[in-house]
Design a protein around this motif. Structure first.
Motif, PDB file in Angstrom:
ATOM      1  N   PRO A   1       5.443  -8.532  -5.603  1.00 28.23           N
ATOM      2  CA  PRO A   1       6.249  -7.452  -5.028  1.00 28.23           C
ATOM      3  C   PRO A   1       5.358  -6.326  -4.509  1.00 28.23           C
ATOM      4  O   PRO A   1       4.219  -6.184  -4.937  1.00 28.23           O
ATOM      5  CB  PRO A   1       7.081  -6.979  -6.216  1.00 28.23           C
ATOM      6  N   ARG A   2       5.901  -5.513  -3.591  1.00 31.55           N
ATOM      7  CA  ARG A   2       5.145  -4.384  -3.034  1.00 31.55           C
ATOM      8  C   ARG A   2       5.640  -3.090  -3.672  1.00 31.55           C
ATOM      9  O   ARG A   2       6.849  -2.800  -3.613  1.00 31.55           O
ATOM     10  CB  ARG A   2       5.346  -4.314  -1.519  1.00 31.55           C
ATOM     11  N   PRO A   3       4.731  -2.318  -4.283  1.00 28.00           N
ATOM     12  CA  PRO A   3       5.160  -1.044  -4.889  1.00 28.00           C
ATOM     13  C   PRO A   3       5.418   0.022  -3.826  1.00 28.00           C
ATOM     14  O   PRO A   3       4.575   0.260  -2.963  1.00 28.00           O
ATOM     15  CB  PRO A   3       3.962  -0.654  -5.768  1.00 28.00           C
ATOM     16  N   ILE A   4       6.570   0.650  -3.882  1.00 31.02           N
ATOM     17  CA  ILE A   4       6.924   1.711  -2.928  1.00 31.02           C
ATOM     18  C   ILE A   4       7.531   2.880  -3.717  1.00 31.02           C
ATOM     19  O   ILE A   4       8.430   2.684  -4.539  1.00 31.02           O
ATOM     20  CB  ILE A   4       7.955   1.206  -1.874  1.00 31.02           C
TER      21      ILE A   4
ATOM     22  N   CYS B   1       8.495   3.840   4.272  1.00 30.97           N
ATOM     23  CA  CYS B   1       7.483   2.775   4.248  1.00 30.97           C
ATOM     24  C   CYS B   1       6.644   2.769   5.513  1.00 30.97           C
ATOM     25  O   CYS B   1       7.179   2.896   6.618  1.00 30.97           O
ATOM     26  CB  CYS B   1       8.146   1.406   4.158  1.00 30.97           C
ATOM     27  N   ARG B   2       5.353   2.569   5.317  1.00 31.20           N
ATOM     28  CA  ARG B   2       4.461   2.372   6.474  1.00 31.20           C
ATOM     29  C   ARG B   2       4.149   0.886   6.568  1.00 31.20           C
ATOM     30  O   ARG B   2       3.718   0.269   5.583  1.00 31.20           O
ATOM     31  CB  ARG B   2       3.180   3.184   6.296  1.00 31.20           C
ATOM     32  N   ALA B   3       4.384   0.308   7.735  1.00 31.08           N
ATOM     33  CA  ALA B   3       4.118  -1.119   7.940  1.00 31.08           C
ATOM     34  C   ALA B   3       2.619  -1.326   8.104  1.00 31.08           C
ATOM     35  O   ALA B   3       2.033  -0.899   9.101  1.00 31.08           O
ATOM     36  CB  ALA B   3       4.865  -1.608   9.179  1.00 31.08           C
TER      37      ALA B   3
ATOM     38  N   VAL C   1       1.880  -7.893   5.624  1.00 31.89           N
ATOM     39  CA  VAL C   1       2.980  -8.861   5.655  1.00 31.89           C
ATOM     40  C   VAL C   1       4.260  -8.323   5.013  1.00 31.89           C
ATOM     41  O   VAL C   1       5.345  -8.416   5.589  1.00 31.89           O
ATOM     42  CB  VAL C   1       2.580 -10.213   5.001  1.00 31.89           C
ATOM     43  N   GLY C   2       4.141  -7.755   3.821  1.00 31.16           N
ATOM     44  CA  GLY C   2       5.340  -7.309   3.106  1.00 31.16           C
ATOM     45  C   GLY C   2       6.033  -6.157   3.803  1.00 31.16           C
ATOM     46  O   GLY C   2       7.228  -6.216   4.110  1.00 31.16           O
ATOM     47  N   THR C   3       5.283  -5.128   4.077  1.00 26.71           N
ATOM     48  CA  THR C   3       5.894  -3.932   4.667  1.00 26.71           C
ATOM     49  C   THR C   3       6.365  -4.189   6.104  1.00 26.71           C
ATOM     50  O   THR C   3       7.255  -3.496   6.589  1.00 26.71           O
ATOM     51  CB  THR C   3       4.919  -2.739   4.612  1.00 26.71           C
ATOM     52  N   ASN C   4       5.797  -5.200   6.769  1.00 28.21           N
ATOM     53  CA  ASN C   4       6.323  -5.575   8.092  1.00 28.21           C
ATOM     54  C   ASN C   4       7.619  -6.350   7.953  1.00 28.21           C
ATOM     55  O   ASN C   4       8.525  -6.203   8.773  1.00 28.21           O
ATOM     56  CB  ASN C   4       5.288  -6.386   8.876  1.00 28.21           C
TER      57      ASN C   4
ATOM     58  N   GLU D   1      -1.789   6.070  -5.698  1.00 30.77           N
ATOM     59  CA  GLU D   1      -1.216   4.864  -5.092  1.00 30.77           C
ATOM     60  C   GLU D   1      -2.279   3.778  -5.022  1.00 30.77           C
ATOM     61  O   GLU D   1      -2.673   3.325  -3.958  1.00 30.77           O
ATOM     62  CB  GLU D   1      -0.596   5.205  -3.739  1.00 30.77           C
ATOM     63  N   GLU D   2      -2.776   3.414  -6.218  1.00 28.15           N
ATOM     64  CA  GLU D   2      -3.789   2.358  -6.300  1.00 28.15           C
ATOM     65  C   GLU D   2      -3.186   1.035  -5.857  1.00 28.15           C
ATOM     66  O   GLU D   2      -1.989   0.826  -5.949  1.00 28.15           O
ATOM     67  CB  GLU D   2      -4.261   2.202  -7.753  1.00 28.15           C
ATOM     68  N   ARG D   3      -4.056   0.133  -5.438  1.00 22.20           N
ATOM     69  CA  ARG D   3      -3.545  -1.201  -5.127  1.00 22.20           C
ATOM     70  C   ARG D   3      -3.063  -1.866  -6.408  1.00 22.20           C
ATOM     71  O   ARG D   3      -3.695  -1.721  -7.443  1.00 22.20           O
ATOM     72  CB  ARG D   3      -4.643  -2.043  -4.493  1.00 22.20           C
ATOM     73  N   MET D   4      -1.963  -2.564  -6.295  1.00 25.16           N
ATOM     74  CA  MET D   4      -1.404  -3.197  -7.490  1.00 25.16           C
ATOM     75  C   MET D   4      -1.210  -4.679  -7.264  1.00 25.16           C
ATOM     76  O   MET D   4      -0.559  -5.073  -6.299  1.00 25.16           O
ATOM     77  CB  MET D   4      -0.069  -2.552  -7.842  1.00 25.16           C
TER      78      MET D   4
END
Ligand code: FAD
Ligand code: FES
Length: 257
Positions: A50-53, A67-69, A72-75, A210-213
């Motif tokens: 999943p993408r953390p937002i 969200c900023r695209a 892949v996920g955010t797009n 907002e570290e990479r998760m």
């Protein structure tokens, strides 16, 4: 933290790469606190993680995400339409603490402005000033300047290219002003500069990291760790941003040079 099927209320383009996603998600919204985030799952099963937002706003049964695209996920989420369904998990992590100080600053850089929107609604209007840093004028489309003006005492904007507000970074518009409390979210260079500023001036502050998760807050991958001071000693230990944060006390967090 629960998994819930959210219904898309609306999905509007704010700029060429930032969109505002409104989700009807009563179970998660009921427990959501300012500064927490949600994990958004992709429909495309190739992207299992999943993408953390960040939760940008909590409006009754609805959550607003900015969200900023970037990949892949955010797009994929950018293409969501009204009434589409999407699985999200949350609310995740520890959010901001609300203070009652006299001189409060909200400092946001880029898409890091998102979690500060709900915070602006909860802090005392007459004590809170807002400092926003973006790249260029086009990005004014997502910074919710009008909402910040309504909820806070004043708003200053800096753009890197000088096409809107003051030319420079958010640190340039902060100037020499002194605050009792600063809340911040944004890119690492901004937080590093702000950390020096609050340490030097002994200002209380909370940073949303907002570290990479990797595992989106399940606590299993350790990809999100940051260095946290142990008490008043020189020692530090790694803590998982997904559970200890994303909001941390600025005095505790240590950034690598
Ligand atoms: C607690 C938290 C809150 C967040 N809140 C928001 C938010 O409110 N709005 C928003 O747009 N984004 C937010 N992000 C960042 C967002 O999670 C990532 O941009 C997203 O996961 C990228 O997924 P993707 O599949 O689109 O990109 P991918 O295809 O996975 O990657 C595309 C590019 O983005 C980079 N990337 C991935 N994650 C991050 C990250 N955390 N920071 C910087 N670069 C990254 C990758 O290295 C790669 O270069 C947040 C992240 C965290 C940890
Ligand atoms: S994101 Fe996997 S442990 Fe924090």
């Amino acid at each position: 933290m629960i998994r819930e099927v959210a219904k898309v209320v609306s999905n509007n383009e704010c700029t060429s790469d930032v969109y505002e996603l409104k989700l009807l998600v009563p179970g998660i919204a009921k427990d959501a606190k300012v500064g927490q985030f949600v994990n958004v799952y992709c429909k495309n099963q190739v992207n299992l993680l999943p993408r953390p937002i960040s939760i940008s706003e909590i409006n009754g049964d609805e959550l607003v995400l900015l969200c900023r695209a970037v990949g892949v996920g955010t797009n994929e989420f950018r293409d969501l339409k009204e009434n589409d369904e999407i699985v999200i998990m949350g609310p995740v992590g520890h959010g901001f603490t609300i203070c009652n100080e006299q001189r409060i600053a909200l400092v946001g850089g880029g898409i890091g402005i998102a979690p500060l929107v709900e915070l602006a609604k909860l802090l005392p209007k007459e004590s809170t000033s807002v400092y926003l840093g973006i790249g260029k004028k086009e990005e004014v489309g997502f910074i919710k300047e009008e909402l910040f003006r309504k909820e806070c005492m004043g708003v200053k904007v800096a753009t890197m290219d000088g096409t809107y507000g003051t030319k420079g970074t958010v640190m340039d518009i902060l100037g020499d002003e002194i605050f009792d409390m600063i809340y911040a979210c944004g890119p690492l260079p901004m937080l590093k500069a702000l950390k020096k500023y609050v340490d030097k001036n002994n200002i209380k502050a909370e940073f949303s990291l907002e570290e990479r998760m990797g595992c989106g807050g399940l606590g299993t991958c350790l990809s999100c760790v940051c260095k946290i001071k142990v008490g008043d000693s020189e020692k530090w230990e790694y803590k998982k941003v997904c559970s200890y944060g994303p909001v941390v006390d600025a005095k505790e967090v240590l950034f690598d040079e």
